[in-house]
Structures are given as structure tokens and as C-alpha cells.
Design a protein around this motif. Sequence first.
Motif, PDB file in Angstrom:
ATOM      1  N   ALA A   1       0.775  -1.342  -0.004  1.00 13.00           N
ATOM      2  CA  ALA A   1       0.033  -0.169   0.033  1.00 13.00           C
ATOM      3  C   ALA A   1       0.738   1.257  -0.085  1.00 13.00           C
ATOM      4  CB  ALA A   1      -0.872  -0.035   1.312  1.00 13.00           C
ATOM      5  N   ASN A   2       0.413   2.220  -0.900  1.00 16.26           N
ATOM      6  CA  ASN A   2       1.027   3.551  -0.879  1.00 16.26           C
ATOM      7  C   ASN A   2       0.181   4.571  -0.434  1.00 16.26           C
ATOM      8  OD1 ASN A   2      -0.765   3.720  -3.020  1.00 16.26           O
ATOM      9  ND2 ASN A   2       1.045   3.534  -4.678  1.00 16.26           N
ATOM     10  N   PRO A   3       0.214   5.664  -0.223  1.00 13.45           N
ATOM     11  CA  PRO A   3      -0.611   6.882  -0.033  1.00 13.45           C
ATOM     12  C   PRO A   3      -1.838   6.799  -0.798  1.00 13.45           C
ATOM     13  CG  PRO A   3       1.591   7.873   0.059  1.00 13.45           C
ATOM     14  CD  PRO A   3       1.705   6.394  -0.546  1.00 13.45           C
ATOM     15  N   GLU A   4      -1.804   6.752  -2.038  1.00 15.33           N
ATOM     16  CA  GLU A   4      -2.913   6.612  -2.865  1.00 15.33           C
ATOM     17  C   GLU A   4      -3.878   5.563  -2.478  1.00 15.33           C
ATOM     18  OE1 GLU A   4      -3.867   6.676  -7.841  1.00 15.33           O
ATOM     19  OE2 GLU A   4      -1.802   6.142  -7.046  1.00 15.33           O
ATOM     20  N   ILE A   5      -3.161   4.534  -2.211  1.00 13.58           N
ATOM     21  CA  ILE A   5      -4.116   3.276  -1.631  1.00 13.58           C
ATOM     22  C   ILE A   5      -4.921   3.519  -0.484  1.00 13.58           C
ATOM     23  CG2 ILE A   5      -4.045   0.688  -0.760  1.00 13.58           C
ATOM     24  CD1 ILE A   5      -2.225   0.254  -3.212  1.00 13.58           C
ATOM     25  N   VAL A   6      -3.966   3.988   0.614  1.00 13.15           N
ATOM     26  CA  VAL A   6      -4.672   4.141   1.662  1.00 13.15           C
ATOM     27  C   VAL A   6      -5.764   5.391   1.490  1.00 13.15           C
ATOM     28  CG1 VAL A   6      -4.127   5.375   4.138  1.00 13.15           C
ATOM     29  CG2 VAL A   6      -2.487   3.934   3.033  1.00 13.15           C
ATOM     30  N   MET A   7      -5.580   6.278   0.886  1.00 12.46           N
ATOM     31  CA  MET A   7      -6.669   7.296   0.868  1.00 12.46           C
ATOM     32  C   MET A   7      -7.948   6.886  -0.016  1.00 12.46           C
ATOM     33  SD  MET A   7      -5.614   9.937   2.232  1.00 12.46           S
ATOM     34  CE  MET A   7      -6.900  11.001   1.863  1.00 12.46           C
TER      35      MET A   7
ATOM     36  N   TRP B   1      -0.403  12.988 -12.765  1.00 19.77           N
ATOM     37  CA  TRP B   1      -0.378  13.862 -11.753  1.00 19.77           C
ATOM     38  C   TRP B   1      -1.523  13.965 -11.001  1.00 19.77           C
ATOM     39  CZ3 TRP B   1      -3.559  18.171 -11.271  1.00 19.77           C
ATOM     40  CH2 TRP B   1      -4.764  18.530 -12.071  1.00 19.77           C
ATOM     41  N   ARG B   2      -2.827  13.519 -11.404  1.00 26.00           N
ATOM     42  CA  ARG B   2      -3.810  13.575 -10.608  1.00 26.00           C
ATOM     43  C   ARG B   2      -3.944  12.465  -9.673  1.00 26.00           C
ATOM     44  NH1 ARG B   2      -8.215  16.377 -12.716  1.00 26.00           N
ATOM     45  NH2 ARG B   2      -8.104  17.036 -15.043  1.00 26.00           N
ATOM     46  N   ARG B   3      -3.348  11.420 -10.135  1.00 33.63           N
ATOM     47  CA  ARG B   3      -2.945  10.182  -8.884  1.00 33.63           C
ATOM     48  C   ARG B   3      -1.967  10.691  -7.847  1.00 33.63           C
ATOM     49  NH1 ARG B   3      -1.758   4.822 -11.790  1.00 33.63           N
ATOM     50  NH2 ARG B   3      -1.664   4.104  -9.522  1.00 33.63           N
ATOM     51  N   ALA B   4      -1.168  11.738  -8.246  1.00 35.75           N
ATOM     52  CA  ALA B   4       0.007  11.962  -7.291  1.00 35.75           C
ATOM     53  C   ALA B   4      -0.658  13.169  -6.183  1.00 35.75           C
ATOM     54  CB  ALA B   4       1.024  12.890  -7.993  1.00 35.75           C
ATOM     55  N   MET B   5      -1.982  13.546  -6.512  1.00 36.68           N
ATOM     56  CA  MET B   5      -2.544  14.483  -5.528  1.00 36.68           C
ATOM     57  C   MET B   5      -3.069  13.898  -4.254  1.00 36.68           C
ATOM     58  SD  MET B   5      -2.126  17.459  -6.753  1.00 36.68           S
ATOM     59  CE  MET B   5      -3.076  18.408  -5.507  1.00 36.68           C
ATOM     60  N   ALA B   6      -2.927  12.514  -4.263  1.00 39.13           N
ATOM     61  CA  ALA B   6      -3.344  11.800  -3.182  1.00 39.13           C
ATOM     62  C   ALA B   6      -2.250  11.992  -1.906  1.00 39.13           C
ATOM     63  CB  ALA B   6      -3.597  10.345  -3.333  1.00 39.13           C
ATOM     64  N   ILE B   7      -0.995  12.320  -2.360  1.00 38.00           N
ATOM     65  CA  ILE B   7       0.139  12.408  -1.645  1.00 38.00           C
ATOM     66  C   ILE B   7       0.000  13.509  -0.600  1.00 38.00           C
ATOM     67  CG2 ILE B   7       2.617  12.758  -1.233  1.00 38.00           C
ATOM     68  CD1 ILE B   7       2.924  11.047  -3.825  1.00 38.00           C
ATOM     69  N   PRO B   8      -0.347  14.504  -0.983  1.00 31.44           N
ATOM     70  CA  PRO B   8      -0.451  15.770   0.048  1.00 31.44           C
ATOM     71  C   PRO B   8      -1.948  15.662   0.780  1.00 31.44           C
ATOM     72  CG  PRO B   8      -0.864  16.695  -2.349  1.00 31.44           C
ATOM     73  CD  PRO B   8      -0.214  15.250  -2.514  1.00 31.44           C
TER      74      PRO B   8
END
Length: 243
Positions: free
Chosen positions: A39-45, A223-230
Motif C-alpha cells: 500500500a502507498n498513500p494513494e491506496i490508503v486514501m 499527476w492527478r493520482r499524485a495529488m493523493a500524496i498531499p
Amino acid sequence: MEQTVEILGIPFYNVSQNAFIEELMGAAANNERRFVVTANPEIVMHAQQDIAFNQAVLNADYIVADGIGVVKAASSIGKPLQGRVTGYDTMLGLLKRANEMKMRVYFLGAKPNVIEKVVEQVQINYQNIEVVGARDGYFSAEESALIAEEITASEADFVFLALGFPRQEKWIAANLENFKKGIFIGVGGSFDVFSGCTKRAPGIWVKLNLEWLYRILSQPSRWRRAMAIPRFMAAVQRQRKQG
């Protein structure tokens, strides 16, 4: 040291990459069944929004930190993890050890041309592995049941799924009871990298924990997927203040 670290309701297994590979090898050698989520941040969100996906993830035997954001989050709440445990490195480590022990592997997912190249790479580089099945990720609900039966009949020691989240985790969770043995692990885009169809970030990017940035620069559509990180880090900070 705590065995698990909970981040936004997800209990991450606190283990090193190498130790995790050896633990899974032990389970496989004993014909045990394990479900692994990387799991990465995107999966957690996503798990915060999708109840069925959240239940599938929590049904796993192991949830490991595939993402530097998760590792940093654990440190920020004062419960550090031993490090990243990535789907790609776990797959490579298991293939290496499975080759040494002449074990059986099934691959499920990715595009038809990619899965063909995955099998080619295994046959070239891991000649002692028995590939007991390989299917691309384009299958219907009706075919899904047949694939589960095929995996059961194959007696695979390892089943790597590159269906992307949340599909791969939901598929494992829905079919897990059908299997008596096997290590089932979702590895996302790892088949694309393993096959040579997609380049992994150069070593220096990985060492600096900037693999996520390399992927965005290589594939701007991400880039849209990367917005899950912040959003993930902000949610973790709220957890830290509350707890």
C-alpha cells in the motif's frame, strides 16, 4: 518495536524488505496461504472512500509500506517503520528465491503483450521456476471464476497480480477462500517494469525516495493520482494531532 503501525486505519506490518521476503518464503515452503497488500498513500486514501476496498485491504494477512509517503507518515506520528517494502522488490526477491527452490508461479494481469514478455523474462532469468499459468488482465466476471479454478488446480506457490488497485485486492479478497495455499500479492505496474515495457526510475531517484516524481515526469497523466500524496499527509497530520 511495534509489529504494526496504524496509519489512517490501515495497520502496516513493521518489517524490512529482506525479512519480509524470507517470511513469505517460509509460508510458501509450508504450503500456507497468505494475502499481501503493498500500500502507498494513494491506496490508503482510496480505502477511506471505498468501503468494499477498505474491507478487502483489512482482510489481508500483511499490509506493507510501498511508498516513501507511508514511511514518512509513520515517523511523523512517532512510530517509525523499518522502511519501504515495495511490490516490485518483493516480487523480484520472491522470484529469485523461488528459482533457487524450483517453485511454481502464476502471473495474472497487465496487457497481453506485457504478460507474454513477463513469461519470457522468467524463462530466461529464472529457469528453475515453473510458470504454471499466465493470463492478461482483460477478463470478464464469468472468466474470473475459471481463472480462480485454474490457479487452484495449478497449485501455485506464488500468484502475482498486476490488475491495478482496487481491482487486484478486491479480486484476491473475493476469491481467497477458494485457495488452500499460495502467496497472493498485488503488484500494480510491476509487470510493465519487469517486462521492460516501462522503465523503473534510475537508482539515484530510488535512493533519494523520488521514484514517485520520476513516474510523474515520465507519465504526466499520473499527476492527478499524485495529488493523493498531499491529501494523505494532511490526513496523517490530523491523526497525529488527535492521537
